[in-house]
Design a protein around this motif. Structure first.
Motif, PDB file in Angstrom:
ATOM      1  N   SER A  33       0.850  -1.191   0.000  1.00 23.41           N
ATOM      2  CA  SER A  33       0.000   0.000   0.000  1.00 23.41           C
ATOM      3  C   SER A  33       0.878   1.229   0.000  1.00 23.41           C
ATOM      4  O   SER A  33       2.002   1.206   0.506  1.00 23.41           O
ATOM      5  N   TYR A  35       0.864   5.463   0.922  1.00 18.11           N
ATOM      6  CA  TYR A  35       0.202   6.520   1.661  1.00 18.11           C
ATOM      7  C   TYR A  35       0.947   7.831   1.449  1.00 18.11           C
ATOM      8  O   TYR A  35       2.171   7.843   1.287  1.00 18.11           O
ATOM      9  N   PRO A  43      -1.297   9.806   7.774  1.00 19.04           N
ATOM     10  CA  PRO A  43      -1.182   9.317   6.395  1.00 19.04           C
ATOM     11  C   PRO A  43      -2.545   9.167   5.726  1.00 19.04           C
ATOM     12  O   PRO A  43      -3.529   8.815   6.377  1.00 19.04           O
ATOM     13  N   PHE A  45      -4.481   7.231   2.500  1.00 24.55           N
ATOM     14  CA  PHE A  45      -4.375   6.068   1.621  1.00 24.55           C
ATOM     15  C   PHE A  45      -4.426   6.497   0.153  1.00 24.55           C
ATOM     16  O   PHE A  45      -5.369   7.182  -0.265  1.00 24.55           O
ATOM     17  N   GLN A  48      -3.697   0.406  -3.000  1.00 25.89           N
ATOM     18  CA  GLN A  48      -3.088  -0.850  -2.584  1.00 25.89           C
ATOM     19  C   GLN A  48      -2.993  -1.782  -3.789  1.00 25.89           C
ATOM     20  O   GLN A  48      -3.897  -1.813  -4.635  1.00 25.89           O
ATOM     21  N   ASN A  55      -5.931  -3.076  -5.921  1.00 23.16           N
ATOM     22  CA  ASN A  55      -6.984  -3.673  -5.108  1.00 23.16           C
ATOM     23  C   ASN A  55      -7.932  -2.632  -4.527  1.00 23.16           C
ATOM     24  O   ASN A  55      -9.043  -2.953  -4.138  1.00 23.16           O
ATOM     25  N   SER A  97      -5.192  -8.601   1.975  1.00 15.51           N
ATOM     26  CA  SER A  97      -6.036  -7.438   1.771  1.00 15.51           C
ATOM     27  C   SER A  97      -6.817  -7.076   3.029  1.00 15.51           C
ATOM     28  O   SER A  97      -7.611  -6.159   3.031  1.00 15.51           O
ATOM     29  N   ASP A  98      -6.570  -7.765   4.132  1.00 14.42           N
ATOM     30  CA  ASP A  98      -7.261  -7.482   5.390  1.00 14.42           C
ATOM     31  C   ASP A  98      -6.417  -6.528   6.212  1.00 14.42           C
ATOM     32  O   ASP A  98      -5.305  -6.871   6.614  1.00 14.42           O
ATOM     33  N   ALA A  99      -6.950  -5.328   6.459  1.00 15.67           N
ATOM     34  CA  ALA A  99      -6.172  -4.316   7.181  1.00 15.67           C
ATOM     35  C   ALA A  99      -6.312  -4.448   8.677  1.00 15.67           C
ATOM     36  O   ALA A  99      -5.819  -3.629   9.424  1.00 15.67           O
ATOM     37  N   ASN A 100      -6.986  -5.490   9.164  1.00 20.81           N
ATOM     38  CA  ASN A 100      -7.244  -5.590  10.601  1.00 20.81           C
ATOM     39  C   ASN A 100      -5.991  -5.789  11.441  1.00 20.81           C
ATOM     40  O   ASN A 100      -5.990  -5.490  12.617  1.00 20.81           O
ATOM     41  N   TYR A 101      -4.959  -6.331  10.870  1.00 22.82           N
ATOM     42  CA  TYR A 101      -3.824  -6.716  11.693  1.00 22.82           C
ATOM     43  C   TYR A 101      -2.580  -5.878  11.487  1.00 22.82           C
ATOM     44  O   TYR A 101      -1.504  -6.243  11.890  1.00 22.82           O
ATOM     45  N   GLY A 102      -2.707  -4.727  10.863  1.00 28.38           N
ATOM     46  CA  GLY A 102      -1.608  -3.788  10.819  1.00 28.38           C
ATOM     47  C   GLY A 102      -0.628  -4.058   9.703  1.00 28.38           C
ATOM     48  O   GLY A 102      -0.574  -5.148   9.149  1.00 28.38           O
ATOM     49  N   TYR A 103       0.119  -3.052   9.399  1.00 27.13           N
ATOM     50  CA  TYR A 103       1.084  -3.112   8.325  1.00 27.13           C
ATOM     51  C   TYR A 103       2.461  -2.688   8.823  1.00 27.13           C
ATOM     52  O   TYR A 103       2.588  -2.025   9.841  1.00 27.13           O
ATOM     53  N   PHE A 105       5.553  -0.381   7.832  1.00 26.89           N
ATOM     54  CA  PHE A 105       5.839   0.767   6.986  1.00 26.89           C
ATOM     55  C   PHE A 105       7.335   0.933   6.767  1.00 26.89           C
ATOM     56  O   PHE A 105       8.152   0.626   7.644  1.00 26.89           O
ATOM     57  N   GLY A 106       7.657   1.456   5.587  1.00 28.52           N
ATOM     58  CA  GLY A 106       9.015   1.900   5.336  1.00 28.52           C
ATOM     59  C   GLY A 106       9.233   3.277   5.952  1.00 28.52           C
ATOM     60  O   GLY A 106       8.309   3.865   6.527  1.00 28.52           O
TER      61      GLY A 106
END
Lengths: 114, 112
Positions: A33, A35, A43, A45, A48, A55, A97-103, A105-106
């Motif tokens: 994704s 941002y 951030p 969006f 993605q 997506n 594609s499920d944003a529930n569990y966090g990403y 980031f760079g």
């Protein structure tokens, strides 16, 4: 070190030019994704990519475009740069594609448009 | 439109003080996440809360998810200068696009 690498770290461009920002992940997640973070804001969006297909997309014009490659690295392209495009651009990877569990980031690319 | 509002936007306190940051919405979220961001870096995930009423602790940080899953709070006990940074709450958008909606952030400054 988050395992998500963005390049370049800083960039100065002139209004009207085009820019390409890059992102790669050590873990090879199939979701990436992008941002945009303006100074002093959270951030926003942009879009993605999941398995090389877009997506989902936020409220950004078509001059913001992207690519995801078979090795899951990604590019963000911005055409016809405007002064308001000056921001920190963040790439994030996750497990799907499920944003529930966090990403993850760079560190971002700081773009300045003059 | 799903929005997350954080308060306060800026907080400057002395080392050793306690503080609470709030994240509120009129929309229900399936989960909320808290991130911490330092200057020149990307956000780093601190915690995800999923169940209404859930409380999670991370050392001196306590995170709570509201019963109705519309709000969350972050409480820091005995703040230290190392806690200085931008704290962001975020939640998944309603469409299944992997979109995260972020609050505008709370800038915390802890003075020694």
């Amino acid at each position: 070190e988050t395992g998500v690498t963005q390049s370049p770290t800083h960039l100065i461009k002139t209004r009207g030019q085009q820019v390409t920002l890059r992102c790669s992940s050590q873990s090879g997640h199939n979701t990436v994704s992008w941002y945009q973070q303006a100074l002093g804001q959270g951030p926003q969006f942009i879009f993605q990519y999941y398995r090389e297909e877009e997506n989902g997309r936020g409220n950004f014009p078509p001059r913001f475009s992207g690519l995801q490659f078979p090795n899951y690295s990604s590019e963000l392209n911005v055409n016809a740069l405007e002064l308001d495009d000056s921001a920190l651009y963040l790439c994030a990877t996750g497990g799907g594609s499920d944003a529930n569990y966090g990403y993850t980031f760079g560190s971002g690319t700081r773009l300045t448009v003059v | 439109t799903q929005l997350l509002e954080q308060s306060p936007q800026f907080l400057s306190i002395q080392e050793g003080e306690n503080l609470t940051v709030y994240c509120n919405s009129s929309s229900v979220f399936s989960s909320l996440q808290w991130y911490r961001q330092e200057p020149g870096e990307g956000p780093v995930l601190l915690v995800t809360v999923v169940t209404g009423g859930e409380v999670k602790k991370l050392k001196r940080l306590t995170f709570q998810f509201g019963d109705a899953r519309k709000d969350s709070s972050l409480h820091i006990t005995a703040a230290q200068p190392g806690d200085t940074g931008l704290y962001l709450c975020a939640g998944p958008g309603s469409s299944n696009t992997g979109k995260l909606i972020f609050g505008q952030g709370t800038t915390l400054q802890v003075k020694p």
